[in-house]
Design a protein around this motif. Structure first.
Motif, short mmCIF file in Angstrom:
data_model
loop_
_atom_site.label_atom_id
_atom_site.label_comp_id
_atom_site.label_asym_id
_atom_site.label_seq_id
_atom_site.Cartn_x
_atom_site.Cartn_y
_atom_site.Cartn_z
N THR A 1 0.85 -1.18 0.00
CA THR A 1 0.00 0.00 0.00
C THR A 1 0.89 1.23 0.00
O THR A 1 1.81 1.33 0.82
CB THR A 1 -0.92 0.03 1.25
N HIS A 2 0.63 2.14 -0.93
CA HIS A 2 1.27 3.45 -0.95
C HIS A 2 0.18 4.49 -0.72
O HIS A 2 -0.85 4.45 -1.39
CB HIS A 2 1.93 3.72 -2.31
N ARG A 3 0.40 5.39 0.22
CA ARG A 3 -0.57 6.44 0.52
C ARG A 3 0.12 7.79 0.62
O ARG A 3 1.32 7.85 0.92
CB ARG A 3 -1.27 6.18 1.86
N ILE A 4 -0.65 8.82 0.39
CA ILE A 4 -0.17 10.19 0.56
C ILE A 4 -1.08 10.89 1.55
O ILE A 4 -2.30 10.77 1.47
CB ILE A 4 -0.20 10.97 -0.77
N VAL A 5 -0.47 11.62 2.49
CA VAL A 5 -1.23 12.39 3.47
C VAL A 5 -0.72 13.82 3.45
O VAL A 5 0.48 14.06 3.65
CB VAL A 5 -1.11 11.79 4.89
N LEU A 6 -1.61 14.75 3.19
CA LEU A 6 -1.31 16.18 3.31
C LEU A 6 -1.93 16.65 4.61
O LEU A 6 -3.10 16.37 4.88
CB LEU A 6 -1.93 16.96 2.15
N ASP A 7 -1.16 17.39 5.41
CA ASP A 7 -1.64 17.85 6.70
C ASP A 7 -1.16 19.27 6.95
O ASP A 7 -0.05 19.63 6.57
CB ASP A 7 -1.14 16.91 7.81
N GLY A 8 -1.99 20.06 7.60
CA GLY A 8 -1.61 21.42 7.94
C GLY A 8 -2.56 22.45 7.34
O GLY A 8 -3.52 22.11 6.64
N PRO A 9 -2.28 23.73 7.61
CA PRO A 9 -3.18 24.80 7.21
C PRO A 9 -3.46 24.90 5.71
O PRO A 9 -4.54 25.31 5.31
CB PRO A 9 -2.49 26.08 7.70
N LEU A 10 -2.50 24.52 4.88
CA LEU A 10 -2.69 24.63 3.43
C LEU A 10 -2.95 23.28 2.76
O LEU A 10 -2.87 23.15 1.53
CB LEU A 10 -1.46 25.29 2.79
N ALA A 11 -3.29 22.26 3.55
CA ALA A 11 -3.48 20.92 3.00
C ALA A 11 -4.55 20.89 1.91
O ALA A 11 -4.34 20.30 0.85
CB ALA A 11 -3.84 19.94 4.12
N ASP A 12 -5.68 21.53 2.14
CA ASP A 12 -6.75 21.53 1.13
C ASP A 12 -6.30 22.22 -0.15
O ASP A 12 -6.62 21.77 -1.25
CB ASP A 12 -8.01 22.19 1.67
#
Length: 133
Positions: free
Chosen positions: A93-104
């Motif tokens: 499984t390869h996943r990407i997670v964006l986190d923080g104020p500008l994630a969206d």
């Protein structure tokens, strides 16, 4: 993806940072400063994108590694790579997670390219691993 390749083969390909381009068509070049261990840093030049620097923040041999790239305003981009041995083969499984104020905002700008790149890289990894049996 599930592959007939062993966890050892997958781990060898993952930890050979200088050769990530052999299974990820979006990588022009990549390098590792230090051992493949927590705290070491990678540099990755994308074929049609910016150079990315990341830190290995989790390394569990034959199971998982996570690298994290710092983005503006305390936003982070994590690439999570996991595998498990199953009765039908090795599940990857390869996943990407964006986190923080500008994630969206980053997800809107990069999401489709990241998703397609991740899917292509996973299939490339499986093809190369299975060719080494």
């Amino acid at each position: 993806a599930t592959t007939s390749a062993t966890p050892e083969t997958i781990w060898q390909l993952w930890s050979d940072v200088a050769n990530w381009k052999s299974w990820d068509a979006y990588v022009e070049s990549s390098s590792l400063r230090g051992p493949f261990a927590v705290g070491s840093h990678t540099t990755l030049q994308q074929k049609d994108g910016p150079e990315l620097s990341a830190e290995l923040i989790e390394v569990q041999p034959l199971q998982k590694f996570v690298d994290q790239t710092a983005l503006p305003q305390s936003t982070t981009l994590k690439f999570i790579h996991e595998m498990n041995a199953t009765p039908s083969g090795t599940q990857i499984t390869h996943r990407i997670v964006l986190d923080g104020p500008l994630a969206d905002q980053f997800a809107a700008q990069l999401g489709d390219n990241l998703r397609h790149g991740l899917e292509d890289a996973l299939q490339g990894l499986v093809r190369l691993a299975e060719s080494r049996k």
